[in-house]
Design an enzyme around this catalytic site. Sequence first.
Site, PDB file in Angstrom:
ATOM      1  N   LEU A  71       0.803  -1.214   0.000  1.00  0.00           N
ATOM      2  CA  LEU A  71       0.000   0.000   0.000  1.00  0.00           C
ATOM      3  C   LEU A  71       0.841   1.271   0.000  1.00  0.00           C
ATOM      4  CD1 LEU A  71      -2.909  -1.039   2.377  1.00  0.00           C
ATOM      5  CD2 LEU A  71      -2.872  -0.992  -0.116  1.00  0.00           C
ATOM      6  N   LYS A  72       2.158   1.121  -0.027  1.00  0.00           N
ATOM      7  CA  LYS A  72       3.026   2.293  -0.159  1.00  0.00           C
ATOM      8  C   LYS A  72       3.268   2.656  -1.623  1.00  0.00           C
ATOM      9  CE  LYS A  72       5.417   1.497   4.240  1.00  0.00           C
ATOM     10  NZ  LYS A  72       6.724   1.233   4.898  1.00  0.00           N
ATOM     11  N   HIS A 136       0.576  -2.366  24.080  1.00  0.00           N
ATOM     12  CA  HIS A 136       0.068  -3.733  24.025  1.00  0.00           C
ATOM     13  C   HIS A 136      -0.942  -3.916  25.148  1.00  0.00           C
ATOM     14  CE1 HIS A 136       2.494  -5.341  20.787  1.00  0.00           C
ATOM     15  NE2 HIS A 136       3.567  -4.775  21.311  1.00  0.00           N
ATOM     16  N   ASP A 137      -1.515  -5.091  25.219  1.00  0.00           N
ATOM     17  CA  ASP A 137      -2.594  -5.355  26.167  1.00  0.00           C
ATOM     18  C   ASP A 137      -2.229  -4.927  27.586  1.00  0.00           C
ATOM     19  OD1 ASP A 137      -5.307  -7.081  26.076  1.00  0.00           O
ATOM     20  OD2 ASP A 137      -4.312  -7.401  28.006  1.00  0.00           O
ATOM     21  N   ASN A 139      -0.304  -2.652  28.595  1.00  0.00           N
ATOM     22  CA  ASN A 139      -0.335  -1.196  28.726  1.00  0.00           C
ATOM     23  C   ASN A 139      -1.759  -0.681  28.814  1.00  0.00           C
ATOM     24  OD1 ASN A 139       2.032  -1.631  26.249  1.00  0.00           O
ATOM     25  ND2 ASN A 139       2.666  -0.896  28.260  1.00  0.00           N
ATOM     26  N   ASP A 166      -7.236  -6.608  24.170  1.00  0.00           N
ATOM     27  CA  ASP A 166      -7.210  -6.968  22.753  1.00  0.00           C
ATOM     28  C   ASP A 166      -8.516  -7.609  22.307  1.00  0.00           C
ATOM     29  OD1 ASP A 166      -4.621  -6.082  22.721  1.00  0.00           O
ATOM     30  OD2 ASP A 166      -3.717  -7.962  22.114  1.00  0.00           O
TER      31      ASP A 166
END
Length: 374
Positions: A71-72, A136-137, A139, A166
């Site tokens: 997608l770049k 992450h979860d 955090n 999550d």
Amino acid sequence: MPLDAIRVLDLSRLLPGPYCSMILADFGAEVIKVEEPTMGDYARAEYPKIGKDSAMFHSLNRSKKSICLNLKTAEDQAKFLQLVKDSDVVIESFRPGVMKRLGLDYETLNEINPGLVYCAITGYGQDGPYAEMPGHDVNFIGYAGLLNMMGEPNGAPQIPATQIADIGGGAYPAAMGILLALFERQKTGKGQMVDISMLDGAISWMPTFFPNYLASRKQAKRGELDLSGKLACYAVYETKDQRWLSVGALEPKFWKEFCQVIGKEEFIAKIRAPIDVQTQMKKEIQEILLQKTSENWMEIFETIQACVSPILSFDEMVNDPHVKARGMIQEIDDPELGVIQHVNTPIKLSRTPAKITGAAPSLGEHTETIFQKH
């Protein structure tokens, strides 16, 4: 099936987004994973493997299709935009701003397809001071105050074995938000943005104790919540064979039965006693339960309604007669990989049930066939 006319373009990877689109695929949506060409979804590289990809990847990405796009590049962006014209849902899990820099943000896609439901699953949401922070979860549940309430009194916060933010704070709210937006689209013909923050979701996971703080501005200490270590009637206890029992005798009628079985009728009236009394009761209950094996105790409690159950290993759980009766472990027979076991969806519909239609796709397996149609 409920979603068999819905096409989903899923740009997410790892856990929250793929779990969300797995739910949609299980109920008939055509889910097309859009993966970068060299590595694809990072979850493919985990262990153990089923064929070339990880067991976790197979579980989360069953019944989906895979295409490879970079997608770049302008060429692949154009291909993606062509797909968007004929799609109903886009799911992505990049940090805020990434899709805008690619020229593929909600506003751009909405101009191409006004009926598009665009779901962004991020750690902290699309706005606010933390929006662009990684996490992450651990955090997310840390910021939510949830992790602070997990663990033993005077001990360190205990990281849960599963990813609460999550899955419970990200994947399931995303699936619900997408379905709500699709339902509203039936009335207006217009899509909308679904902004899912896993931190928001984790905060919403505390309805049994957080409202108490909002009402009183008094916070319980770790291990002092009724359903998280305080009560003797709602706890885990070791048995003689070094196994464990879970006791959920939270209501007086169950607690009465439990106390009578273990010969501690004097505890019946103390179900909501102060924490020092609860601690002493737990100590005495533990001494009693250590006198018999887990199997012995379960035979004793078999006909007693006291909410006592064994704490099972995975080996025991998958062979449990109730789990089998509910069909929670499903098998599919893949011509290349053989029999693969999957965790079935917990959502049971009576007339149009979920169905696992195939194994997870190999990287880019459907690129040619998808674009031949466009």
